[in-house]
Motif scaffolding. Structure first.
Motif, PDB file in Angstrom:
ATOM      1  N   CYS A  49      -5.244 -15.756  -6.558  1.00 34.00           N
ATOM      2  CA  CYS A  49      -4.540 -17.028  -6.782  1.00 34.00           C
ATOM      3  C   CYS A  49      -5.507 -18.144  -7.184  1.00 34.00           C
ATOM      4  N   LYS A  50      -6.680 -18.166  -6.571  1.00 29.79           N
ATOM      5  CA  LYS A  50      -7.678 -19.180  -6.944  1.00 29.79           C
ATOM      6  C   LYS A  50      -8.138 -18.991  -8.380  1.00 29.79           C
ATOM      7  N   GLU A  51      -8.426 -17.758  -8.767  1.00 31.07           N
ATOM      8  CA  GLU A  51      -8.933 -17.483 -10.114  1.00 31.07           C
ATOM      9  C   GLU A  51      -7.875 -17.697 -11.191  1.00 31.07           C
ATOM     10  N   LEU A  52      -6.612 -17.373 -10.883  1.00 32.92           N
ATOM     11  CA  LEU A  52      -5.551 -17.511 -11.874  1.00 32.92           C
ATOM     12  C   LEU A  52      -4.804 -18.838 -11.752  1.00 32.92           C
ATOM     13  N   ASP A  53      -5.207 -19.662 -10.773  1.00 36.37           N
ATOM     14  CA  ASP A  53      -4.560 -20.949 -10.539  1.00 36.37           C
ATOM     15  C   ASP A  53      -3.036 -20.790 -10.445  1.00 36.37           C
ATOM     16  N   CYS A  54      -2.626 -19.974  -9.468  1.00 36.00           N
ATOM     17  CA  CYS A  54      -1.199 -19.695  -9.297  1.00 36.00           C
ATOM     18  C   CYS A  54      -0.870 -19.567  -7.814  1.00 36.00           C
ATOM     19  N   GLN A  55       0.387 -19.357  -7.524  1.00 36.99           N
ATOM     20  CA  GLN A  55       0.879 -19.153  -6.165  1.00 36.99           C
ATOM     21  C   GLN A  55       1.145 -17.664  -5.935  1.00 36.99           C
ATOM     22  N   PRO A  56       1.123 -17.197  -4.678  1.00 38.05           N
ATOM     23  CA  PRO A  56       1.423 -15.789  -4.409  1.00 38.05           C
ATOM     24  C   PRO A  56       2.781 -15.362  -4.982  1.00 38.05           C
ATOM     25  N   GLY A  57       3.743 -16.267  -4.987  1.00 35.94           N
ATOM     26  CA  GLY A  57       5.064 -15.960  -5.531  1.00 35.94           C
ATOM     27  C   GLY A  57       5.070 -15.758  -7.036  1.00 35.94           C
ATOM     28  N   ASP A  58       4.021 -16.208  -7.712  1.00 34.31           N
ATOM     29  CA  ASP A  58       3.893 -15.954  -9.143  1.00 34.31           C
ATOM     30  C   ASP A  58       3.467 -14.515  -9.399  1.00 34.31           C
ATOM     31  N   ILE A  59       2.856 -13.900  -8.403  1.00 36.63           N
ATOM     32  CA  ILE A  59       2.325 -12.548  -8.537  1.00 36.63           C
ATOM     33  C   ILE A  59       3.252 -11.506  -7.908  1.00 36.63           C
ATOM     34  N   LEU A  60       3.830 -11.844  -6.765  1.00 36.58           N
ATOM     35  CA  LEU A  60       4.698 -10.917  -6.039  1.00 36.58           C
ATOM     36  C   LEU A  60       6.134 -11.397  -6.084  1.00 36.58           C
ATOM     37  N   GLU A  61       7.041 -10.463  -6.320  1.00 39.04           N
ATOM     38  CA  GLU A  61       8.468 -10.801  -6.449  1.00 39.04           C
ATOM     39  C   GLU A  61       9.286  -9.776  -5.673  1.00 39.04           C
ATOM     40  N   TYR A  62      10.319 -10.244  -4.995  1.00 41.66           N
ATOM     41  CA  TYR A  62      11.227  -9.359  -4.290  1.00 41.66           C
ATOM     42  C   TYR A  62      12.493  -9.139  -5.096  1.00 41.66           C
ATOM     43  N   ARG A  63      12.855  -7.886  -5.299  1.00 41.00           N
ATOM     44  CA  ARG A  63      14.123  -7.538  -5.954  1.00 41.00           C
ATOM     45  C   ARG A  63      14.841  -6.536  -5.071  1.00 41.00           C
ATOM     46  N   ALA A  64      16.016  -6.888  -4.660  1.00 37.59           N
ATOM     47  CA  ALA A  64      16.787  -6.013  -3.772  1.00 37.59           C
ATOM     48  C   ALA A  64      17.159  -4.716  -4.496  1.00 37.59           C
ATOM     49  N   ASP A  65      17.164  -3.618  -3.741  1.00 44.23           N
ATOM     50  CA  ASP A  65      17.611  -2.329  -4.300  1.00 44.23           C
ATOM     51  C   ASP A  65      19.086  -2.411  -4.617  1.00 44.23           C
ATOM     52  N   ASP A  66      19.531  -1.563  -5.508  1.00 46.42           N
ATOM     53  CA  ASP A  66      20.940  -1.546  -5.908  1.00 46.42           C
ATOM     54  C   ASP A  66      21.804  -0.696  -4.993  1.00 46.42           C
ATOM     55  N   ASP A  67      21.297  -0.364  -3.797  1.00 49.20           N
ATOM     56  CA  ASP A  67      22.038   0.503  -2.867  1.00 49.20           C
ATOM     57  C   ASP A  67      23.360  -0.080  -2.481  1.00 49.20           C
TER      58      ASP A  67
ATOM     59  N   PRO B 186      11.261  -2.530  -3.542  1.00 53.46           N
ATOM     60  CA  PRO B 186      11.798  -3.809  -4.014  1.00 53.46           C
ATOM     61  C   PRO B 186      10.765  -4.910  -4.231  1.00 53.46           C
ATOM     62  N   ILE B 187       9.482  -4.665  -3.960  1.00 54.51           N
ATOM     63  CA  ILE B 187       8.445  -5.659  -4.235  1.00 54.51           C
ATOM     64  C   ILE B 187       7.840  -5.337  -5.606  1.00 54.51           C
ATOM     65  N   ILE B 188       7.920  -6.293  -6.511  1.00 52.20           N
ATOM     66  CA  ILE B 188       7.419  -6.132  -7.874  1.00 52.20           C
ATOM     67  C   ILE B 188       6.144  -6.952  -8.022  1.00 52.20           C
ATOM     68  N   THR B 189       5.128  -6.364  -8.652  1.00 45.81           N
ATOM     69  CA  THR B 189       3.867  -7.061  -8.898  1.00 45.81           C
ATOM     70  C   THR B 189       3.847  -7.571 -10.330  1.00 45.81           C
ATOM     71  N   ASN B 190       3.703  -8.882 -10.480  1.00 45.90           N
ATOM     72  CA  ASN B 190       3.645  -9.514 -11.799  1.00 45.90           C
ATOM     73  C   ASN B 190       2.235  -9.974 -12.150  1.00 45.90           C
ATOM     74  N   LEU B 191       1.247  -9.282 -11.621  1.00 45.98           N
ATOM     75  CA  LEU B 191      -0.142  -9.666 -11.858  1.00 45.98           C
ATOM     76  C   LEU B 191      -0.487  -9.597 -13.344  1.00 45.98           C
ATOM     77  N   ASP B 192       0.018  -8.580 -14.025  1.00 46.47           N
ATOM     78  CA  ASP B 192      -0.276  -8.445 -15.457  1.00 46.47           C
ATOM     79  C   ASP B 192       0.271  -9.623 -16.263  1.00 46.47           C
ATOM     80  N   VAL B 193       1.416 -10.155 -15.848  1.00 45.12           N
ATOM     81  CA  VAL B 193       2.010 -11.314 -16.527  1.00 45.12           C
ATOM     82  C   VAL B 193       1.121 -12.536 -16.355  1.00 45.12           C
ATOM     83  N   MET B 194       0.668 -12.782 -15.114  1.00 51.40           N
ATOM     84  CA  MET B 194      -0.190 -13.939 -14.853  1.00 51.40           C
ATOM     85  C   MET B 194      -1.541 -13.797 -15.563  1.00 51.40           C
TER      86      MET B 194
END
Length: 70
Positions: A52-70, A2-10
């Motif tokens: 985060c320093k290099e991309l001038d962002c917050q950890p939440g911009d890179i990591l996202e929680y999505r609950a499983d559909d269980d 359930p942890i999604i990495t959005n590093l490519d987006v940033m």
């Protein structure tokens, strides 16, 4: 997982290549690529801080929680 990495987006928003970011933060292209694709089990706070320093962002911009559909 359930942890999604959005590093490519940033990276795209900041127009920074994988090689450029890896060089700036001092990790290998391979390790950054694995992190970008979410194929890692964890990330060091030191690495997250550097990203985060290099991309001038917050950890939440890179990591996202999505609950499983269980």
């Amino acid at each position: 997982m359930p942890i999604i990495t959005n590093l490519d987006v940033m990276m795209a928003k900041r127009k920074v290549s994988l090689k450029e970011l890896a060089d700036r933060i001092g990790i290998s292209n391979t390790n950054l690529s694995l992190l970008k694709t979410g194929k890692v089990q964890g990330i060091r706070y030191r690495t997250l801080d550097a990203i985060c320093k290099e991309l001038d962002c917050q950890p939440g911009d890179i990591l996202e929680y999505r609950a499983d559909d269980d």
